[in-house]
Design a protein around this motif. Structure first.
Motif, mmCIF file in Angstrom:
data_model
loop_
_atom_site.group_PDB
_atom_site.id
_atom_site.type_symbol
_atom_site.label_atom_id
_atom_site.label_comp_id
_atom_site.label_asym_id
_atom_site.label_seq_id
_atom_site.Cartn_x
_atom_site.Cartn_y
_atom_site.Cartn_z
ATOM 1 N N ALA A 162 39.536 71.079 11.556
ATOM 2 C CA ALA A 162 39.520 70.188 10.393
ATOM 3 C C ALA A 162 40.854 70.159 9.682
ATOM 4 O O ALA A 162 41.285 69.112 9.206
ATOM 5 N N SER A 163 41.536 71.297 9.610
ATOM 6 C CA SER A 163 42.811 71.338 8.902
ATOM 7 C C SER A 163 43.878 70.530 9.628
ATOM 8 O O SER A 163 44.867 70.141 9.029
ATOM 9 N N ARG A 164 43.695 70.249 10.894
ATOM 10 C CA ARG A 164 44.671 69.487 11.682
ATOM 11 C C ARG A 164 44.274 68.027 11.870
ATOM 12 O O ARG A 164 45.076 67.211 12.287
ATOM 13 N N MET A 165 43.034 67.715 11.584
ATOM 14 C CA MET A 165 42.523 66.387 11.883
ATOM 15 C C MET A 165 43.196 65.311 11.039
ATOM 16 O O MET A 165 43.474 64.218 11.534
ATOM 17 N N ASP A 166 43.475 65.586 9.764
ATOM 18 C CA ASP A 166 44.092 64.567 8.940
ATOM 19 C C ASP A 166 45.518 64.288 9.388
ATOM 20 O O ASP A 166 45.967 63.147 9.330
ATOM 21 N N GLY A 167 46.229 65.309 9.842
ATOM 22 C CA GLY A 167 47.573 65.090 10.373
ATOM 23 C C GLY A 167 47.550 64.163 11.580
ATOM 24 O O GLY A 167 48.395 63.281 11.715
ATOM 25 N N LEU A 168 46.573 64.354 12.444
ATOM 26 C CA LEU A 168 46.424 63.477 13.609
ATOM 27 C C LEU A 168 46.082 62.061 13.153
ATOM 28 O O LEU A 168 46.655 61.088 13.648
ATOM 29 N N ARG A 169 45.196 61.943 12.178
ATOM 30 C CA ARG A 169 44.830 60.623 11.647
ATOM 31 C C ARG A 169 46.065 59.903 11.103
ATOM 32 O O ARG A 169 46.299 58.740 11.420
ATOM 33 N N GLN A 170 46.866 60.611 10.324
ATOM 34 C CA GLN A 170 48.074 60.007 9.750
ATOM 35 C C GLN A 170 49.058 59.593 10.839
ATOM 36 O O GLN A 170 49.653 58.514 10.771
ATOM 37 N N LYS A 171 49.229 60.438 11.836
ATOM 38 C CA LYS A 171 50.142 60.126 12.934
ATOM 39 C C LYS A 171 49.710 58.864 13.666
ATOM 40 O O LYS A 171 50.519 57.967 13.928
ATOM 41 N N LEU A 172 48.426 58.770 13.986
ATOM 42 C CA LEU A 172 47.929 57.608 14.715
ATOM 43 C C LEU A 172 48.003 56.340 13.872
ATOM 44 O O LEU A 172 48.342 55.270 14.388
ATOM 45 N N GLU A 173 47.719 56.451 12.583
ATOM 46 C CA GLU A 173 47.840 55.277 11.713
ATOM 47 C C GLU A 173 49.279 54.794 11.638
ATOM 48 O O GLU A 173 49.531 53.599 11.630
ATOM 49 N N SER A 174 50.229 55.737 11.595
ATOM 50 C CA SER A 174 51.646 55.341 11.532
ATOM 51 C C SER A 174 52.089 54.662 12.824
ATOM 52 O O SER A 174 53.070 53.928 12.833
ATOM 53 N N GLN A 175 51.342 54.882 13.916
ATOM 54 C CA GLN A 175 51.639 54.244 15.189
ATOM 55 C C GLN A 175 50.855 52.940 15.362
ATOM 56 O O GLN A 175 50.875 52.343 16.433
ATOM 57 N N GLY A 176 50.144 52.523 14.311
ATOM 58 C CA GLY A 176 49.447 51.246 14.344
ATOM 59 C C GLY A 176 47.980 51.314 14.697
ATOM 60 O O GLY A 176 47.327 50.275 14.803
ATOM 61 N N LEU A 177 47.412 52.482 14.894
ATOM 62 C CA LEU A 177 45.991 52.597 15.207
ATOM 63 C C LEU A 177 45.214 52.621 13.897
ATOM 64 O O LEU A 177 44.983 53.659 13.297
ATOM 65 N N LYS A 178 44.841 51.437 13.447
ATOM 66 C CA LYS A 178 44.140 51.256 12.173
ATOM 67 C C LYS A 178 42.649 51.084 12.433
ATOM 68 O O LYS A 178 42.212 50.877 13.549
ATOM 69 N N ASP A 179 41.880 51.121 11.377
ATOM 70 C CA ASP A 179 40.429 50.897 11.432
ATOM 71 C C ASP A 179 39.721 51.881 12.359
ATOM 72 O O ASP A 179 38.759 51.528 13.034
ATOM 73 N N VAL A 180 40.190 53.101 12.386
ATOM 74 C CA VAL A 180 39.540 54.161 13.154
ATOM 75 C C VAL A 180 38.708 54.973 12.175
ATOM 76 O O VAL A 180 39.166 55.304 11.082
ATOM 77 N N ILE A 181 37.491 55.263 12.526
ATOM 78 C CA ILE A 181 36.605 56.056 11.673
ATOM 79 C C ILE A 181 36.608 57.489 12.190
ATOM 80 O O ILE A 181 36.302 57.731 13.354
ATOM 81 N N TYR A 182 36.955 58.414 11.316
ATOM 82 C CA TYR A 182 36.961 59.833 11.660
ATOM 83 C C TYR A 182 35.830 60.502 10.895
ATOM 84 O O TYR A 182 35.661 60.266 9.707
ATOM 85 N N MET A 183 35.086 61.335 11.575
ATOM 86 C CA MET A 183 34.020 62.045 10.886
ATOM 87 C C MET A 183 33.848 63.442 11.463
ATOM 88 O O MET A 183 34.162 63.693 12.625
ATOM 89 N N VAL A 184 33.372 64.317 10.617
ATOM 90 C CA VAL A 184 33.026 65.679 10.999
ATOM 91 C C VAL A 184 31.532 65.811 10.766
ATOM 92 O O VAL A 184 31.032 65.472 9.692
ATOM 93 N N ILE A 185 30.834 66.285 11.764
ATOM 94 C CA ILE A 185 29.409 66.570 11.610
ATOM 95 C C ILE A 185 29.268 68.077 11.696
ATOM 96 O O ILE A 185 29.447 68.672 12.753
#
Length: 165
Positions: A49-72
């Protein structure tokens, strides 16, 4: 590249099952607070979880928008105890779900394990199920799977796909 793709990413954290999570003995206990100078090395060690937001930010900066991330989160006792702390540490861009004890275990239903990533295309079709050791964020497997799902028609045509030709 697909425009407006929604991708579902799930991550199992704080799995409470198994002998190592029973709480007996020195293993699997929460660490005491400690520092080296002003640094608290154990802060932010909530697994993936502590690394997931960094990955989300990296992918968004590369143009991967509208991705839903969730933790169950798992239903286990340790997961329930640590849920509030995990909720505070996760970005508001990552949805955290707490399973109720009386409901069927989502992870059992999905044939998932601790720290698995299940990646779905925007039509809800499973494109990748990544387990340890390949699910460790930073090794590239999870990132590649998200990019493949976002950019390629892994499962064929999607009913939500918009053709902009």
């Amino acid at each position: 590249m697909w425009v407006g793709l929604s991708l579902l990413l799930t991550l199992c954290l704080l799995h409470g099952g198994g002998a190592e999570s029973d709480g007996g003995g020195p293993r699997c206990q929460l660490p005491q607070e400690w520092r080296i100078g002003e640094v608290e090395p154990m802060k932010g060690t909530m697994g993936q979880a502590s690394r997931m937001d960094g990955l989300r930010q990296k992918l968004e900066s590369q143009g991967l928008k509208d991705v839903i991330y969730m933790v169950i989160n798992h239903q286990g006792e340790q997961a329930v105890r640590l849920h509030t702390m995990l909720e505070q540490r996760l970005s508001s861009n990552i949805r955290l779900y707490k399973q109720e004890e009386q409901q069927p275990d989502v992870w059992q239903t999905l044939s998932g394990e601790k720290d698995d990533f299940l990646i779905y295309d925007r039509c809800g079709r499973l494109t990748h199920h990544i387990s340890l050791p390949y699910s460790i964020i930073g090794q590239g497997h999870v990132e590649s799977a998200i990019k493949d799902t976002y950019c390629k028609r892994i499962c064929g045509d999607c009913t939500h796909e918009v053709d902009h030709t």
